[in-house]
Design a protein around this motif. Structure first.
Motif, short mmCIF file in Angstrom:
data_model
loop_
_atom_site.label_atom_id
_atom_site.label_comp_id
_atom_site.label_asym_id
_atom_site.label_seq_id
_atom_site.Cartn_x
_atom_site.Cartn_y
_atom_site.Cartn_z
N PRO A 38 0.79 -1.23 0.00
CA PRO A 38 0.00 0.00 0.00
C PRO A 38 0.83 1.29 0.00
O PRO A 38 0.30 2.37 0.19
CB PRO A 38 -0.78 -0.11 1.30
N TRP A 39 2.16 1.20 -0.22
CA TRP A 39 3.01 2.40 -0.28
C TRP A 39 3.21 2.85 -1.72
O TRP A 39 3.21 2.02 -2.64
CB TRP A 39 4.37 2.14 0.35
N GLU A 40 3.39 4.15 -1.89
CA GLU A 40 3.65 4.71 -3.21
C GLU A 40 4.56 5.91 -3.07
O GLU A 40 4.41 6.72 -2.14
CB GLU A 40 2.32 5.14 -3.85
N PHE A 41 5.54 6.03 -3.97
CA PHE A 41 6.40 7.21 -3.95
C PHE A 41 5.55 8.44 -4.22
O PHE A 41 4.60 8.40 -5.02
CB PHE A 41 7.50 7.12 -5.00
N LEU A 42 5.90 9.53 -3.57
CA LEU A 42 5.18 10.79 -3.72
C LEU A 42 5.74 11.55 -4.93
O LEU A 42 6.95 11.59 -5.13
CB LEU A 42 5.40 11.61 -2.45
N LYS A 43 4.87 12.11 -5.72
CA LYS A 43 5.33 12.93 -6.85
C LYS A 43 6.04 14.17 -6.30
O LYS A 43 5.63 14.75 -5.30
CB LYS A 43 4.18 13.29 -7.76
N ALA A 44 7.09 14.57 -7.00
CA ALA A 44 7.94 15.67 -6.55
C ALA A 44 7.14 16.95 -6.34
O ALA A 44 7.38 17.68 -5.37
CB ALA A 44 9.07 15.91 -7.56
N GLN A 45 6.17 17.21 -7.18
CA GLN A 45 5.38 18.45 -7.07
C GLN A 45 4.61 18.51 -5.75
O GLN A 45 4.22 19.59 -5.31
CB GLN A 45 4.43 18.59 -8.25
N ASP A 46 4.38 17.37 -5.12
CA ASP A 46 3.64 17.34 -3.86
C ASP A 46 4.55 17.36 -2.63
O ASP A 46 4.09 17.67 -1.53
CB ASP A 46 2.76 16.08 -3.80
N SER A 47 5.81 17.03 -2.82
CA SER A 47 6.73 16.91 -1.68
C SER A 47 6.99 18.24 -0.98
O SER A 47 6.94 18.31 0.26
CB SER A 47 8.06 16.31 -2.12
#
Length: 121
Positions: A38-47
Motif C-alpha cells: 500500500p506504499w507509493e512514492f510521492l510525486k515531486a510536485q507534492d513533496s
C-alpha cells in the motif's frame, strides 16, 4: 549521482538545502518502480508543499518521499539525520508525529516490501 528529469525527483536546486534523495530512491524512481502497495512514492510536485505543511504543524523539517495509501502517513527524510527515513502522521498531536524510524532507505524499503506481501496476500 546525476538524476534525469523524473516526476518523483526534484532537481537538487529545488530541494531543501539539507535534503538529499537516497541513491536507492533515485534508482527506483528512474526505473519506474514507484508503487509498492500500500506504499507509493510521492510525486515531486507534492513533496515541497507537504513538507512545508509539516514544518508549520510540527516545527520540524521533513521532506516526504512516499505515502501510505488511504492514510495520513508519509515516509520522510528529516533534517539532521542523514539517510534516516521516518514515518510521519500528518494530523496528530505535536510530539507524536513520528510513528517509526528506519536507519536507512533500504531498511525502510524492506519494511515496505513486507507490508506489500501482507497487503497483496
Amino acid at each position: 549521482m546525476s538524476t534525469k528529469k523524473n516526476e518523483y525527483i526534484l532537481p537538487n536546486e529545488k530541494l531543501p538545502h539539507w535534503a538529499k534523495y537516497p541513491k536507492g530512491f533515485i534508482t527506483l524512481a528512474q526505473s519506474g518502480s514507484v508503487n509498492f502497495p500500500p506504499w507509493e512514492f510521492l510525486k515531486a510536485q507534492d513533496s515541497l508543499p507537504l513538507g512545508q505543511q509539516l514544518k508549520e504543524r510540527y516545527d520540524r523539517d521533513f521532506f516526504p518521499i512516499a505515502w501510505l495509501q488511504g492514510t495520513d502517513d508519509f515516509a520522510c527524510l528529516i533534517q539532521g539525520a542523514v539517510d534516516k527515513i521516518v514515518i510521519v502522521n500528518c494530523y496528530t498531536s505535536k510530539g507524536r508525529e513520528i510513528l517509526s524510524e528506519y536507519d536507512s532507505f533500504w531498511s525502510w524499503l524492506r519494511f515496505v516490501i513486507d507490508e506489500m506481501k501482507n497487503h497483496l496476500g
